[in-house]
Design a protein around this motif. Structure first.
Motif, PDB file in Angstrom:
ATOM      1  N   ARG A  27       0.786  -1.209   0.000  1.00 58.62           N
ATOM      2  CA  ARG A  27       0.000   0.000   0.000  1.00 58.62           C
ATOM      3  C   ARG A  27       0.827   1.272   0.000  1.00 58.62           C
ATOM      4  O   ARG A  27       1.841   1.364   0.651  1.00 58.62           O
ATOM      5  CB  ARG A  27      -0.917   0.016   1.225  1.00 58.62           C
ATOM      6  CG  ARG A  27      -1.873  -1.173   1.257  1.00 58.62           C
ATOM      7  CD  ARG A  27      -2.720  -1.164   2.518  1.00 58.62           C
ATOM      8  NE  ARG A  27      -3.562   0.025   2.570  1.00 58.62           N
ATOM      9  CZ  ARG A  27      -4.396   0.280   3.575  1.00 58.62           C
ATOM     10  NH1 ARG A  27      -4.459  -0.532   4.604  1.00 58.62           N
ATOM     11  NH2 ARG A  27      -5.137   1.359   3.568  1.00 58.62           N
ATOM     12  N   ALA A  28       0.361   2.244  -0.769  1.00 52.75           N
ATOM     13  CA  ALA A  28       0.789   3.630  -0.645  1.00 52.75           C
ATOM     14  C   ALA A  28       2.295   3.836  -0.797  1.00 52.75           C
ATOM     15  O   ALA A  28       2.897   4.576  -0.014  1.00 52.75           O
ATOM     16  CB  ALA A  28       0.326   4.202   0.689  1.00 52.75           C
ATOM     17  N   PHE A  29       2.888   3.232  -1.804  1.00 52.64           N
ATOM     18  CA  PHE A  29       4.315   3.431  -2.040  1.00 52.64           C
ATOM     19  C   PHE A  29       4.633   4.909  -2.166  1.00 52.64           C
ATOM     20  O   PHE A  29       5.631   5.387  -1.615  1.00 52.64           O
ATOM     21  CB  PHE A  29       4.728   2.692  -3.321  1.00 52.64           C
ATOM     22  CG  PHE A  29       6.110   3.061  -3.807  1.00 52.64           C
ATOM     23  CD1 PHE A  29       6.305   3.930  -4.871  1.00 52.64           C
ATOM     24  CD2 PHE A  29       7.232   2.517  -3.185  1.00 52.64           C
ATOM     25  CE1 PHE A  29       7.565   4.250  -5.316  1.00 52.64           C
ATOM     26  CE2 PHE A  29       8.509   2.836  -3.626  1.00 52.64           C
ATOM     27  CZ  PHE A  29       8.673   3.706  -4.692  1.00 52.64           C
ATOM     28  N   SER A  30       3.801   5.658  -2.844  1.00 57.75           N
ATOM     29  CA  SER A  30       4.109   7.062  -3.115  1.00 57.75           C
ATOM     30  C   SER A  30       4.119   7.916  -1.869  1.00 57.75           C
ATOM     31  O   SER A  30       4.616   9.041  -1.890  1.00 57.75           O
ATOM     32  CB  SER A  30       3.116   7.638  -4.127  1.00 57.75           C
ATOM     33  OG  SER A  30       1.794   7.573  -3.614  1.00 57.75           O
ATOM     34  N   SER A  31       3.610   7.415  -0.772  1.00 52.19           N
ATOM     35  CA  SER A  31       3.602   8.194   0.463  1.00 52.19           C
ATOM     36  C   SER A  31       4.870   7.988   1.284  1.00 52.19           C
ATOM     37  O   SER A  31       5.106   8.707   2.256  1.00 52.19           O
ATOM     38  CB  SER A  31       2.391   7.832   1.315  1.00 52.19           C
ATOM     39  OG  SER A  31       2.496   6.509   1.811  1.00 52.19           O
ATOM     40  N   TYR A  32       5.693   7.012   0.909  1.00 49.02           N
ATOM     41  CA  TYR A  32       6.909   6.714   1.658  1.00 49.02           C
ATOM     42  C   TYR A  32       8.113   7.449   1.089  1.00 49.02           C
ATOM     43  O   TYR A  32       8.219   7.653  -0.120  1.00 49.02           O
ATOM     44  CB  TYR A  32       7.208   5.217   1.619  1.00 49.02           C
ATOM     45  CG  TYR A  32       6.308   4.374   2.482  1.00 49.02           C
ATOM     46  CD1 TYR A  32       5.217   3.706   1.932  1.00 49.02           C
ATOM     47  CD2 TYR A  32       6.552   4.236   3.839  1.00 49.02           C
ATOM     48  CE1 TYR A  32       4.388   2.926   2.707  1.00 49.02           C
ATOM     49  CE2 TYR A  32       5.730   3.445   4.631  1.00 49.02           C
ATOM     50  CZ  TYR A  32       4.654   2.794   4.064  1.00 49.02           C
ATOM     51  OH  TYR A  32       3.840   2.017   4.837  1.00 49.02           O
ATOM     52  N   ASN A  33       9.008   7.815   1.980  1.00 48.25           N
ATOM     53  CA  ASN A  33      10.340   8.232   1.580  1.00 48.25           C
ATOM     54  C   ASN A  33      11.189   6.968   1.487  1.00 48.25           C
ATOM     55  O   ASN A  33      11.136   6.104   2.373  1.00 48.25           O
ATOM     56  CB  ASN A  33      10.926   9.198   2.595  1.00 48.25           C
ATOM     57  CG  ASN A  33      10.066  10.436   2.721  1.00 48.25           C
ATOM     58  OD1 ASN A  33       9.932  11.206   1.781  1.00 48.25           O
ATOM     59  ND2 ASN A  33       9.450  10.608   3.876  1.00 48.25           N
ATOM     60  N   MET A  34      11.952   6.852   0.420  1.00 44.02           N
ATOM     61  CA  MET A  34      12.672   5.616   0.131  1.00 44.02           C
ATOM     62  C   MET A  34      14.167   5.822   0.276  1.00 44.02           C
ATOM     63  O   MET A  34      14.737   6.723  -0.337  1.00 44.02           O
ATOM     64  CB  MET A  34      12.349   5.139  -1.290  1.00 44.02           C
ATOM     65  CG  MET A  34      10.876   4.821  -1.498  1.00 44.02           C
ATOM     66  SD  MET A  34      10.286   3.523  -0.411  1.00 44.02           S
ATOM     67  CE  MET A  34      11.315   2.153  -0.929  1.00 44.02           C
ATOM     68  N   GLY A  35      14.767   4.966   1.073  1.00 49.81           N
ATOM     69  CA  GLY A  35      16.193   5.097   1.334  1.00 49.81           C
ATOM     70  C   GLY A  35      16.985   3.925   0.802  1.00 49.81           C
ATOM     71  O   GLY A  35      16.450   2.831   0.586  1.00 49.81           O
ATOM     72  N   TRP A  36      18.250   4.176   0.562  1.00 54.03           N
ATOM     73  CA  TRP A  36      19.224   3.132   0.244  1.00 54.03           C
ATOM     74  C   TRP A  36      20.289   3.124   1.341  1.00 54.03           C
ATOM     75  O   TRP A  36      20.799   4.190   1.723  1.00 54.03           O
ATOM     76  CB  TRP A  36      19.876   3.358  -1.111  1.00 54.03           C
ATOM     77  CG  TRP A  36      19.006   3.018  -2.279  1.00 54.03           C
ATOM     78  CD1 TRP A  36      18.237   3.881  -3.008  1.00 54.03           C
ATOM     79  CD2 TRP A  36      18.815   1.729  -2.852  1.00 54.03           C
ATOM     80  NE1 TRP A  36      17.580   3.195  -4.005  1.00 54.03           N
ATOM     81  CE2 TRP A  36      17.924   1.861  -3.927  1.00 54.03           C
ATOM     82  CE3 TRP A  36      19.313   0.458  -2.570  1.00 54.03           C
ATOM     83  CZ2 TRP A  36      17.515   0.784  -4.722  1.00 54.03           C
ATOM     84  CZ3 TRP A  36      18.918  -0.612  -3.345  1.00 54.03           C
ATOM     85  CH2 TRP A  36      18.022  -0.452  -4.413  1.00 54.03           C
ATOM     86  N   PHE A  37      20.608   1.927   1.801  1.00 51.09           N
ATOM     87  CA  PHE A  37      21.642   1.718   2.789  1.00 51.09           C
ATOM     88  C   PHE A  37      22.567   0.626   2.281  1.00 51.09           C
ATOM     89  O   PHE A  37      22.225  -0.114   1.366  1.00 51.09           O
ATOM     90  CB  PHE A  37      21.023   1.283   4.129  1.00 51.09           C
ATOM     91  CG  PHE A  37      20.159   2.340   4.756  1.00 51.09           C
ATOM     92  CD1 PHE A  37      18.855   2.551   4.311  1.00 51.09           C
ATOM     93  CD2 PHE A  37      20.634   3.122   5.788  1.00 51.09           C
ATOM     94  CE1 PHE A  37      18.055   3.531   4.881  1.00 51.09           C
ATOM     95  CE2 PHE A  37      19.844   4.106   6.369  1.00 51.09           C
ATOM     96  CZ  PHE A  37      18.559   4.295   5.914  1.00 51.09           C
ATOM     97  N   ARG A  38      23.723   0.516   2.891  1.00 46.17           N
ATOM     98  CA  ARG A  38      24.629  -0.568   2.523  1.00 46.17           C
ATOM     99  C   ARG A  38      25.355  -1.058   3.761  1.00 46.17           C
ATOM    100  O   ARG A  38      25.530  -0.328   4.731  1.00 46.17           O
ATOM    101  CB  ARG A  38      25.632  -0.110   1.461  1.00 46.17           C
ATOM    102  CG  ARG A  38      26.636   0.929   1.918  1.00 46.17           C
ATOM    103  CD  ARG A  38      27.496   1.383   0.753  1.00 46.17           C
ATOM    104  NE  ARG A  38      28.509   2.339   1.162  1.00 46.17           N
ATOM    105  CZ  ARG A  38      29.330   2.964   0.325  1.00 46.17           C
ATOM    106  NH1 ARG A  38      29.244   2.716  -0.992  1.00 46.17           N
ATOM    107  NH2 ARG A  38      30.234   3.809   0.772  1.00 46.17           N
ATOM    108  N   GLN A  39      25.759  -2.323   3.683  1.00 45.19           N
ATOM    109  CA  GLN A  39      26.492  -2.930   4.790  1.00 45.19           C
ATOM    110  C   GLN A  39      27.643  -3.741   4.218  1.00 45.19           C
ATOM    111  O   GLN A  39      27.412  -4.743   3.516  1.00 45.19           O
ATOM    112  CB  GLN A  39      25.575  -3.808   5.637  1.00 45.19           C
ATOM    113  CG  GLN A  39      26.245  -4.325   6.894  1.00 45.19           C
ATOM    114  CD  GLN A  39      25.242  -4.875   7.889  1.00 45.19           C
ATOM    115  OE1 GLN A  39      24.101  -5.177   7.561  1.00 45.19           O
ATOM    116  NE2 GLN A  39      25.664  -4.991   9.137  1.00 45.19           N
ATOM    117  N   ALA A  40      28.847  -3.296   4.520  1.00 37.89           N
ATOM    118  CA  ALA A  40      30.046  -4.001   4.091  1.00 37.89           C
ATOM    119  C   ALA A  40      30.396  -5.062   5.126  1.00 37.89           C
ATOM    120  O   ALA A  40      29.992  -4.959   6.292  1.00 37.89           O
ATOM    121  CB  ALA A  40      31.189  -3.010   3.930  1.00 37.89           C
ATOM    122  N   PRO A  41      31.154  -6.078   4.744  1.00 39.45           N
ATOM    123  CA  PRO A  41      31.526  -7.132   5.687  1.00 39.45           C
ATOM    124  C   PRO A  41      32.222  -6.557   6.915  1.00 39.45           C
ATOM    125  O   PRO A  41      33.159  -5.756   6.801  1.00 39.45           O
ATOM    126  CB  PRO A  41      32.486  -8.003   4.865  1.00 39.45           C
ATOM    127  CG  PRO A  41      32.081  -7.775   3.450  1.00 39.45           C
ATOM    128  CD  PRO A  41      31.642  -6.348   3.374  1.00 39.45           C
TER     129      PRO A  41
END
Length: 122
Positions: A27-41
Motif C-alpha cells: 500500500r501507498a508506495f508514493s507516500s513513503y520516503n525511500m532510502g538506500w543503505f549498505r552494509q560491508a563485511p
C-alpha cells in the motif's frame, strides 16, 4: 505495509557502473520516503541516500561526491540507485527501505528489502 525487493547487484570492475532497483508492493508506495543503505563485511549498516515521496534526494557525504543518484517512479512503484565509477570500497550488500519520515536514521525505516550484493573488484 509495503514490501520491497531489490535487484541489480553483481560483480563489476572498479570504474564501472551499476543500477540497483527496488520494487515495492503493498500500500501507498508514493507516500513513503525511500532510502538506500549498505552494509560491508564486518561493518555497520550505513546510509547512502534517500528520495522523498515527491522526488527530492539527500545523499551521504560519500554518495554526494556525485557518483550516486537516487530516483523514483511512483507509477511503477520503483526506486533506483544509479552508481557510477564504482570503487572496491563500495563493496557491500545494498538495501532499500521505506520510511514515513524524511530521514537517514536506520531506526526510522519501517520496511526493508532482502538486499542485493554489490562486489567491486580492483
Amino acid at each position: 505495509q509495503v514490501r520491497l525487493v531489490e535487484s541489480g547487484g553483481g560483480l563489476v570492475q572498479a570504474g564501472n557502473s551499476l543500477s540497483l532497483s527496488c520494487v515495492a508492493s503493498g500500500r501507498a508506495f508514493s507516500s513513503y520516503n525511500m532510502g538506500w543503505f549498505r552494509q560491508a563485511p564486518g561493518k555497520e549498516r550505513e546510509f547512502v541516500a534517500y528520495c522523498t515521496w515527491n522526488g527530492d534526494s539527500i545523499y551521504s557525504a560519500d554518495a554526494s561526491k556525485g557518483r550516486f543518484t537516487v530516483s523514483r517512479d511512483n507509477a511503477k512503484n520503483t526506486v533506483t540507485l544509479q552508481m557510477l565509477n564504482l570503487e572496491p570500497e563500495d563493496t557491500a550488500v545494498y538495501y532499500c527501505a521505506a520510511s514515513p519520515r524524511r530521514t537517514n536514521v536506520i531506526e526510522e525505516y519501517v520496511a526493508w528489502g532482502q538486499g542485493t550484493q554489490v562486489t567491486v573488484s580492483s
